[in-house]
Design a protein around this motif. Structure first.
Motif, PDB file in Angstrom:
ATOM      1  N   PRO A  69      49.521  -0.874  21.847  1.00 34.70           N
ATOM      2  CA  PRO A  69      48.988  -0.228  23.056  1.00 34.70           C
ATOM      3  C   PRO A  69      48.895   1.293  22.895  1.00 34.70           C
ATOM      4  N   ASP A  70      48.277   1.913  23.891  1.00 33.45           N
ATOM      5  CA  ASP A  70      48.293   3.368  23.981  1.00 33.45           C
ATOM      6  C   ASP A  70      49.477   3.846  24.800  1.00 33.45           C
ATOM      7  N   LEU A  71      49.833   3.049  25.809  1.00 33.90           N
ATOM      8  CA  LEU A  71      50.960   3.340  26.679  1.00 33.90           C
ATOM      9  C   LEU A  71      51.694   2.036  26.971  1.00 33.90           C
ATOM     10  N   VAL A  72      53.021   2.104  27.056  1.00 33.95           N
ATOM     11  CA  VAL A  72      53.842   0.938  27.358  1.00 33.95           C
ATOM     12  C   VAL A  72      54.762   1.300  28.513  1.00 33.95           C
ATOM     13  N   THR A  73      54.820   0.435  29.515  1.00 33.09           N
ATOM     14  CA  THR A  73      55.659   0.712  30.683  1.00 33.09           C
ATOM     15  C   THR A  73      56.891  -0.186  30.694  1.00 33.09           C
ATOM     16  N   LEU A  74      58.034   0.410  31.032  1.00 31.93           N
ATOM     17  CA  LEU A  74      59.327  -0.262  30.992  1.00 31.93           C
ATOM     18  C   LEU A  74      60.019  -0.186  32.346  1.00 31.93           C
ATOM     19  N   GLY A  75      60.910  -1.135  32.597  1.00 31.18           N
ATOM     20  CA  GLY A  75      61.654  -1.140  33.854  1.00 31.18           C
ATOM     21  C   GLY A  75      62.787  -2.142  33.811  1.00 31.18           C
ATOM     22  N   LYS A  76      62.936  -2.895  34.883  1.00 34.68           N
ATOM     23  CA  LYS A  76      64.001  -3.843  35.190  1.00 34.68           C
ATOM     24  C   LYS A  76      65.130  -4.024  34.164  1.00 34.68           C
ATOM     25  N   PRO A  77      64.930  -4.746  33.036  1.00 31.37           N
ATOM     26  CA  PRO A  77      66.080  -5.073  32.192  1.00 31.37           C
ATOM     27  C   PRO A  77      66.613  -3.903  31.371  1.00 31.37           C
ATOM     28  N   MET A  78      65.942  -2.770  31.415  1.00 28.02           N
ATOM     29  CA  MET A  78      66.314  -1.613  30.600  1.00 28.02           C
ATOM     30  C   MET A  78      67.752  -1.173  30.866  1.00 28.02           C
ATOM     31  N   GLY A  79      68.197  -1.267  32.109  1.00 32.42           N
ATOM     32  CA  GLY A  79      69.548  -0.866  32.470  1.00 32.42           C
ATOM     33  C   GLY A  79      70.410  -2.003  32.962  1.00 32.42           C
ATOM     34  N   ASN A  80      69.984  -3.251  32.735  1.00 35.88           N
ATOM     35  CA  ASN A  80      70.740  -4.430  33.147  1.00 35.88           C
ATOM     36  C   ASN A  80      71.079  -4.417  34.640  1.00 35.88           C
ATOM     37  N   GLY A  81      70.206  -3.801  35.424  1.00 38.67           N
ATOM     38  CA  GLY A  81      70.425  -3.727  36.861  1.00 38.67           C
ATOM     39  C   GLY A  81      70.494  -2.310  37.379  1.00 38.67           C
ATOM     40  N   PHE A  82      70.866  -1.362  36.539  1.00 40.88           N
ATOM     41  CA  PHE A  82      70.814   0.038  36.947  1.00 40.88           C
ATOM     42  C   PHE A  82      69.360   0.491  36.921  1.00 40.88           C
ATOM     43  N   PRO A  83      68.887   1.188  37.971  1.00 33.84           N
ATOM     44  CA  PRO A  83      67.460   1.534  38.029  1.00 33.84           C
ATOM     45  C   PRO A  83      67.057   2.622  37.037  1.00 33.84           C
ATOM     46  N   ILE A  84      66.404   2.202  35.975  1.00 32.04           N
ATOM     47  CA  ILE A  84      65.852   3.117  34.980  1.00 32.04           C
ATOM     48  C   ILE A  84      64.624   2.462  34.362  1.00 32.04           C
ATOM     49  N   GLY A  85      63.608   3.254  34.077  1.00 35.24           N
ATOM     50  CA  GLY A  85      62.386   2.776  33.445  1.00 35.24           C
ATOM     51  C   GLY A  85      61.836   3.858  32.540  1.00 35.24           C
ATOM     52  N   GLY A  86      60.633   3.636  32.046  1.00 34.92           N
ATOM     53  CA  GLY A  86      60.036   4.633  31.171  1.00 34.92           C
ATOM     54  C   GLY A  86      58.613   4.300  30.797  1.00 34.92           C
ATOM     55  N   VAL A  87      57.942   5.299  30.244  1.00 35.94           N
ATOM     56  CA  VAL A  87      56.625   5.124  29.646  1.00 35.94           C
ATOM     57  C   VAL A  87      56.716   5.602  28.209  1.00 35.94           C
ATOM     58  N   VAL A  88      56.416   4.712  27.274  1.00 33.69           N
ATOM     59  CA  VAL A  88      56.367   5.056  25.857  1.00 33.69           C
ATOM     60  C   VAL A  88      54.905   5.108  25.453  1.00 33.69           C
ATOM     61  N   GLY A  89      54.524   6.140  24.706  1.00 29.65           N
ATOM     62  CA  GLY A  89      53.113   6.268  24.373  1.00 29.65           C
ATOM     63  C   GLY A  89      52.844   7.058  23.108  1.00 29.65           C
ATOM     64  N   ARG A  90      51.578   7.138  22.784  1.00 32.80           N
ATOM     65  CA  ARG A  90      51.125   7.934  21.641  1.00 32.80           C
ATOM     66  C   ARG A  90      51.188   9.414  22.022  1.00 32.80           C
ATOM     67  N   HIS A  91      51.605  10.229  21.060  1.00 31.38           N
ATOM     68  CA  HIS A  91      51.855  11.621  21.417  1.00 31.38           C
ATOM     69  C   HIS A  91      50.593  12.362  21.844  1.00 31.38           C
ATOM     70  N   ALA A  92      49.411  11.955  21.341  1.00 31.92           N
ATOM     71  CA  ALA A  92      48.184  12.653  21.735  1.00 31.92           C
ATOM     72  C   ALA A  92      47.942  12.532  23.233  1.00 31.92           C
ATOM     73  N   ALA A  93      48.110  11.309  23.757  1.00 33.29           N
ATOM     74  CA  ALA A  93      47.916  11.108  25.194  1.00 33.29           C
ATOM     75  C   ALA A  93      49.006  11.815  25.997  1.00 33.29           C
ATOM     76  N   MET A  94      50.246  11.719  25.533  1.00 35.37           N
ATOM     77  CA  MET A  94      51.348  12.366  26.235  1.00 35.37           C
ATOM     78  C   MET A  94      51.176  13.890  26.247  1.00 35.37           C
ATOM     79  N   ASP A  95      50.750  14.453  25.104  1.00 36.38           N
ATOM     80  CA  ASP A  95      50.568  15.903  25.027  1.00 36.38           C
ATOM     81  C   ASP A  95      49.432  16.364  25.928  1.00 36.38           C
ATOM     82  N   ARG A  96      48.367  15.586  25.953  1.00 38.69           N
ATOM     83  CA  ARG A  96      47.226  15.940  26.806  1.00 38.69           C
ATOM     84  C   ARG A  96      47.656  15.973  28.271  1.00 38.69           C
ATOM     85  N   PHE A  97      48.425  14.993  28.673  1.00 41.39           N
ATOM     86  CA  PHE A  97      48.894  14.959  30.056  1.00 41.39           C
ATOM     87  C   PHE A  97      49.869  16.107  30.325  1.00 41.39           C
TER      88      PHE A  97
END
Length: 442
Positions: A276-304
């Motif tokens: 993918p270009d971007l990947v979205t994370l959530g729910k199981p990342m913290g086993n119940g503690f609310p945390i998520g993330g977006v993992v992506g290619r640096h070109a898109a992240m840098d542009r944003f």
């Protein structure tokens, strides 16, 4: 098809309740917003959890084969200890230098293909999808989003506007185009890639003709809300290529299939051999503690990042990072994915045996420990299949085993136990399911 948006729920007057639960429901109704729902015809009341089990006030144990949030089991002691230790030292945000934030980010990104080398932390999957859409729209310069016809991607305003699953009362963005999946459409696996690509190309053409253009295709690689449609591996590849040809990005929603749920891979999109270009994370990342993330290619992240700022007080906070770090440590150290493969295969074989001996199971689909089990038989109407699925779910609830339904008709059982389940848990589930199916008229 228009259905109750949460058919597996409590309806007042439908079941006799003990005074304790009836009184608690009455209090809820007086103070909580009416958008809340209670699951099952007879709501469950839990006071603690441990591993695969949830316990009611009377000490009765319920086997949890539904909640994918506590991926390492309820109240995992090692995860809880990491959370408490960090909370006892400091809870701070990402604007301060914090080595553990960087350590975890490096470890997390290392689990992805090398092209995906940047991460931004959020609090929830909804926030993750919201942010990914912002990045895709800025990078592409376009607005259109392509989603599957019964997708669910979150509860924020932006995520809800790309979530057909939320029902007709929640208006989709005019820039959204829904596409059919090969499985629910009855398309043979051999024709699935061409069918899916054709659906996407038609959506792109319509978006372009209306001057909107395509910013992204946003899909959950296991298509969980559509009924768990996972095969054949790679069937999405041509469609992704078409989106990229049109200048759009591929956002993989890994909130449900990610962190080892599919067994053979850490991330669900890896089954399709498309990065993918971007990947979205959530729910199981913290086993119940609310945390998520977006993992992506640096070109898109840098542009944003060059034109916009994204941080909030709780996204990537030190307690969340410590908790997520413990989850990732356990997943890798204890070879949890090997257990997912083994238990997924044991469950699959057991389900096939039940299906072969019963007229109440139409099909079984799975990747690792995420199962979709179609209930009913070919002679049933859609409403009859849906009613039977709900009967099965509630019979199992009464037997002390928790699952629910999914799919456009809600006639598919959604089964996704914590990744630490063992053979005795799988066998207990199978006994309960077989009895529930047998108890329902077909």
């Amino acid at each position: 098809m228009s259905v109750d948006l949460m058919p597996n729920r409590y309806m007042p007057g439908e079941a006799d309740l003990a005074e304790r639960e009836a009184g608690l429901i009455a209090r809820r109704d007086k103070v909580l917003g009416s958008s809340y729902r209670l699951q099952y015809r007879r709501p469950v009341h839990f006071v603690r959890g441990e591993g695969m089990w949830l316990y009611d006030p009377d000490g009765r144990a319920y086997l949890d084969f539904y909640n994918n949030v506590p991926s390492l089991g309820h109240c995992n002691p090692e995860v809880n200890a990491a959370m408490a230790e960090q909370a006892g030292r400091i809870s701070a945000n990402t604007r301060y230098l914090e080595p553990r934030l960087v350590d975890y980010a490096e470890r997390l990104v290392a689990t992805f293909p090398t092209e995906l080398d940047r991460v931004v932390f959020t609090c929830t999957g909804s926030e993750s999808n919201d942010l990914a859409l912002r990045i895709a729209r800025l990078v592409s310069g376009k607005d259109g989003v392509i989603v599957s016809s019964y997708a669910y991607h979150g509860t924020s305003a932006a995520a809800a506007m790309v979530s057909p699953n939320l029902g007709e009362a929640v208006k989709l963005s005019p820039s959204v185009r829904m596409i059919a999946l090969p499985g629910p459409a009855g398309v043979a696996e051999a024709e699935a890639p061409a069918f899916f690509e054709a659906q996407v190309r038609a959506a792109i053409k319509d978006l372009d003709r209306r001057g909107i253009g395509v910013a992204a295709i946003l899909i959950d690689s296991i298509f969980s809300s559509d009924g768990v449609w996972i095969d054949p591996p790679g069937f999405i590849a041509g469609a992704i290529a078409a989106v990229r040809e049109a200048g759009g990005l591929f956002i993989a929603d890994e909130v449900q299939p990610g962190f080892g749920r599919t067994g053979d891979h850490m991330w669900g999109f890896e089954r399709h051999a498309v990065v993918p270009d971007l990947v979205t994370l959530g729910k199981p990342m913290g086993n119940g503690f609310p945390i998520g993330g977006v993992v992506g290619r640096h070109a898109a992240m840098d542009r944003f990042g060059a034109t916009a700022r994204y941080s909030n007080t709780f996204a990537g906070n030190t307690v969340g990072i410590a908790t997520a770090d413990a989850v990732l440590t356990i997943l890798q150290r204890d070879r949890i994915l090997d257990n997912v493969v083994a238990m997924g295969e044991r469950l699959s074989q057991g389900l096939q045996r039940i299906a072969g001996a019963s007229s109440g199971i139409l099909a079984v689909r799975h990747a690792g420990l995420f199962f979709g089990i179609d209930i009913g038989h070919d002679g049933m109407s859609a409403s009859q299949r849906r009613a039977m699925a709900l009967d099965v779910v509630n019979a199992m609830r009464d037997d002390g085993v928790l699952i629910s339904t999914t799919g456009a008709n809600e006639d598919t059982l959604k089964v996704r136990p914590p990744l630490v389940c063992q053979a005795e848990h799988v066998d207990r589930f199978l006994v309960s399911l077989q009895a529930a199916v047998a108890s329902c008229p077909t």
